[in-house]
Design an enzyme around this catalytic site. Sequence first.
Site, PDB file in Angstrom:
ATOM      1  N   TYR A 163       0.846  -1.205   0.000  1.00  0.00           N
ATOM      2  CA  TYR A 163       0.000   0.000   0.000  1.00  0.00           C
ATOM      3  C   TYR A 163       0.882   1.257   0.000  1.00  0.00           C
ATOM      4  O   TYR A 163       0.648   2.183  -0.778  1.00  0.00           O
ATOM      5  CB  TYR A 163      -0.908  -0.024   1.234  1.00  0.00           C
ATOM      6  CG  TYR A 163      -1.942   1.079   1.273  1.00  0.00           C
ATOM      7  CD1 TYR A 163      -3.105   0.991   0.531  1.00  0.00           C
ATOM      8  CD2 TYR A 163      -1.755   2.206   2.069  1.00  0.00           C
ATOM      9  CE1 TYR A 163      -4.067   2.005   0.572  1.00  0.00           C
ATOM     10  CE2 TYR A 163      -2.705   3.218   2.121  1.00  0.00           C
ATOM     11  CZ  TYR A 163      -3.858   3.113   1.375  1.00  0.00           C
ATOM     12  OH  TYR A 163      -4.802   4.121   1.414  1.00  0.00           O
ATOM     13  N   LYS A 167       0.988   4.222  -2.901  1.00  0.00           N
ATOM     14  CA  LYS A 167       0.608   5.604  -2.609  1.00  0.00           C
ATOM     15  C   LYS A 167       1.786   6.571  -2.804  1.00  0.00           C
ATOM     16  O   LYS A 167       1.590   7.726  -3.180  1.00  0.00           O
ATOM     17  CB  LYS A 167       0.042   5.713  -1.195  1.00  0.00           C
ATOM     18  CG  LYS A 167      -1.293   4.976  -1.029  1.00  0.00           C
ATOM     19  CD  LYS A 167      -2.359   5.527  -1.970  1.00  0.00           C
ATOM     20  CE  LYS A 167      -3.720   4.922  -1.780  1.00  0.00           C
ATOM     21  NZ  LYS A 167      -4.747   5.491  -2.646  1.00  0.00           N
TER      22      LYS A 167
HETATM   23  N1  LIG Z   1     -10.116   5.765   4.583  1.00  0.00           N
HETATM   24  C1  LIG Z   1      -8.848   6.027   4.883  1.00  0.00           C
HETATM   25  O1  LIG Z   1      -8.436   5.959   6.059  1.00  0.00           O
HETATM   26  C2  LIG Z   1      -7.920   6.471   3.786  1.00  0.00           C
HETATM   27  C3  LIG Z   1      -6.705   7.060   4.162  1.00  0.00           C
HETATM   28  C4  LIG Z   1      -5.832   7.453   3.165  1.00  0.00           C
HETATM   29  C5  LIG Z   1      -6.159   7.287   1.832  1.00  0.00           C
HETATM   30  N2  LIG Z   1      -7.348   6.703   1.501  1.00  0.00           N
HETATM   31  C6  LIG Z   1      -7.643   6.517   0.075  1.00  0.00           C
HETATM   32  O2  LIG Z   1      -8.910   7.081  -0.213  1.00  0.00           O
HETATM   33  C7  LIG Z   1      -9.428   6.474  -1.412  1.00  0.00           C
HETATM   34  C8  LIG Z   1     -10.890   6.160  -1.208  1.00  0.00           C
HETATM   35  O3  LIG Z   1     -11.013   5.129  -0.245  1.00  0.00           O
HETATM   36  P1  LIG Z   1     -12.120   5.127   0.906  1.00  0.00           P
HETATM   37  O4  LIG Z   1     -11.410   5.245   2.191  1.00  0.00           O
HETATM   38  O5  LIG Z   1     -13.204   6.058   0.583  1.00  0.00           O
HETATM   39  O6  LIG Z   1     -12.588   3.585   0.807  1.00  0.00           O
HETATM   40  P2  LIG Z   1     -13.997   2.915   0.430  1.00  0.00           P
HETATM   41  O7  LIG Z   1     -13.721   1.456   0.433  1.00  0.00           O
HETATM   42  O8  LIG Z   1     -15.053   3.435   1.328  1.00  0.00           O
HETATM   43  O9  LIG Z   1     -14.276   3.445  -1.061  1.00  0.00           O
HETATM   44  C9  LIG Z   1     -13.510   3.005  -2.161  1.00  0.00           C
HETATM   45  C10 LIG Z   1     -14.395   2.872  -3.384  1.00  0.00           C
HETATM   46  O10 LIG Z   1     -13.551   2.485  -4.478  1.00  0.00           O
HETATM   47  C11 LIG Z   1     -14.220   1.468  -5.203  1.00  0.00           C
HETATM   48  N3  LIG Z   1     -13.251   0.617  -5.915  1.00  0.00           N
HETATM   49  C12 LIG Z   1     -12.463  -0.353  -5.409  1.00  0.00           C
HETATM   50  N4  LIG Z   1     -11.750  -0.919  -6.387  1.00  0.00           N
HETATM   51  C13 LIG Z   1     -12.077  -0.292  -7.528  1.00  0.00           C
HETATM   52  C14 LIG Z   1     -11.682  -0.426  -8.883  1.00  0.00           C
HETATM   53  N5  LIG Z   1     -10.806  -1.374  -9.276  1.00  0.00           N
HETATM   54  N6  LIG Z   1     -12.222   0.409  -9.800  1.00  0.00           N
HETATM   55  C15 LIG Z   1     -13.132   1.338  -9.437  1.00  0.00           C
HETATM   56  N7  LIG Z   1     -13.570   1.495  -8.190  1.00  0.00           N
HETATM   57  C16 LIG Z   1     -13.045   0.694  -7.240  1.00  0.00           C
HETATM   58  C17 LIG Z   1     -15.014   0.681  -4.163  1.00  0.00           C
HETATM   59  O11 LIG Z   1     -16.092  -0.047  -4.763  1.00  0.00           O
HETATM   60  C18 LIG Z   1     -15.479   1.800  -3.237  1.00  0.00           C
HETATM   61  O12 LIG Z   1     -16.719   2.316  -3.638  1.00  0.00           O
HETATM   62  C19 LIG Z   1      -8.538   5.260  -1.681  1.00  0.00           C
HETATM   63  O13 LIG Z   1      -7.638   5.562  -2.716  1.00  0.00           O
HETATM   64  C20 LIG Z   1      -7.795   5.070  -0.373  1.00  0.00           C
HETATM   65  O14 LIG Z   1      -6.550   4.435  -0.541  1.00  0.00           O
HETATM   66  C21 LIG Z   1      -8.238   6.294   2.450  1.00  0.00           C
END
Ligand SMILES: NC(=O)c1ccc[n+]([C@@H]2O[C@H](COP(=O)([O-])OP(=O)(O)OC[C@H]3O[C@@H](n4cnc5c(N)ncnc54)[C@H](O)[C@@H]3O)[C@@H](O)[C@H]2O)c1
Length: 274
Positions: A163, A167
């Site tokens: 991961y 990133k």
């Molecule tokens: N939540 C956290 O703590 C956090 C922290 C840092 C970064 N992020 C990043 O934020 C972004 C959004 O994540 P989130 O936390 O909202 O998670 P989440 O799981 O709530 O939402 C992610 C969405 O992406 C979709 N998805 C997954 N694989 C996919 C693909 N191959 N093609 C298209 N859509 C796809 C899923 O169906 C889901 O709707 C991600 O890139 C994640 O790495 C999240």
Amino acid sequence: MKLFGKKVKPSQKAFAVVTGAGSGIGRSFALELAKRGGTIVCSDINLDAAKETVALVEALGAKAFAVQCDVAKEEQVNQLAEQAEQLMQSAVTLVINNAGIGLGGKFDEMSSEDWKWCMDINLWGVIYGCRAFVPKFKQLGHGAIINVASAASFTAAPEMTVYNVSKAGVRALSETLSAELRKSNIKVNVLCPTLVPTNIIKNGKVPHKGLLDYALTNLAFTTSDKVAKLTLDRLDKGELYTIPQIDAKLFWLMKRTAPNLYAKFLGTSYRLMK
Ligand SMILES: NC(=O)c1ccc[n+]([C@@H]2O[C@H](COP(=O)([O-])OP(=O)(O)OC[C@H]3O[C@@H](n4cnc5c(N)ncnc54)[C@H](O)[C@@H]3O)[C@@H](O)[C@H]2O)c1
């Protein structure tokens, strides 16, 4: 950004494409863009989830469209870019490369399939998004890109190698594009949060799921709505980085001012925790 002598904020009245818009941060981006008068293509690998977001956007009185797209497949991302223009009957002015998954575990326990799965979605998905839209923005004469990285792009926390690498790639890509595309009137912002309460743990492949999900739900310093709002505000100001929470800011500062000390601190805390 100046357009025909008028200052334009990229988040206002945007024609936007958001990937991973069916949940969490992506859904919050779609809703915040709606509040700012935008029209949004909500894309997700899960079409039903994207449709739910569309319904929420429409309830705010804005226009939105659901499109299924797996960001790990370049042809689907290219198709999304074409379809978005047709659906919105406008050029796209903002792309938010947000879709991503969580993957954790010790380095030597990660299989090649794990590496490929995570890199294909988290890094290549963002690269494909930029490749699909940058030429269109250049032709249009302006545009904006938000890439969702993570504080993991610089914190280098143990048991998150894959991961972290995915990133770090998103952050490097965004930093480079920000400089390279400035002269083309294309703004870039990279979002680097620590914990945000979303479905990322539930949807991901991580050890200690229950514990991590508890931490995500109860120990986060922010919400996905606040993160989306802040990121769009910083994009409008022409800032490259959005580092939303206090812990993320602290890690960012430590890593840059005392990198060797930070590495020792990380190793020691990991050893003590174990
Ligand atoms: N939540 C956290 O703590 C956090 C922290 C840092 C970064 N992020 C990043 O934020 C972004 C959004 O994540 P989130 O936390 O909202 O998670 P989440 O799981 O709530 O939402 C992610 C969405 O992406 C979709 N998805 C997954 N694989 C996919 C693909 N191959 N093609 C298209 N859509 C796809 C899923 O169906 C889901 O709707 C991600 O890139 C994640 O790495 C999240």
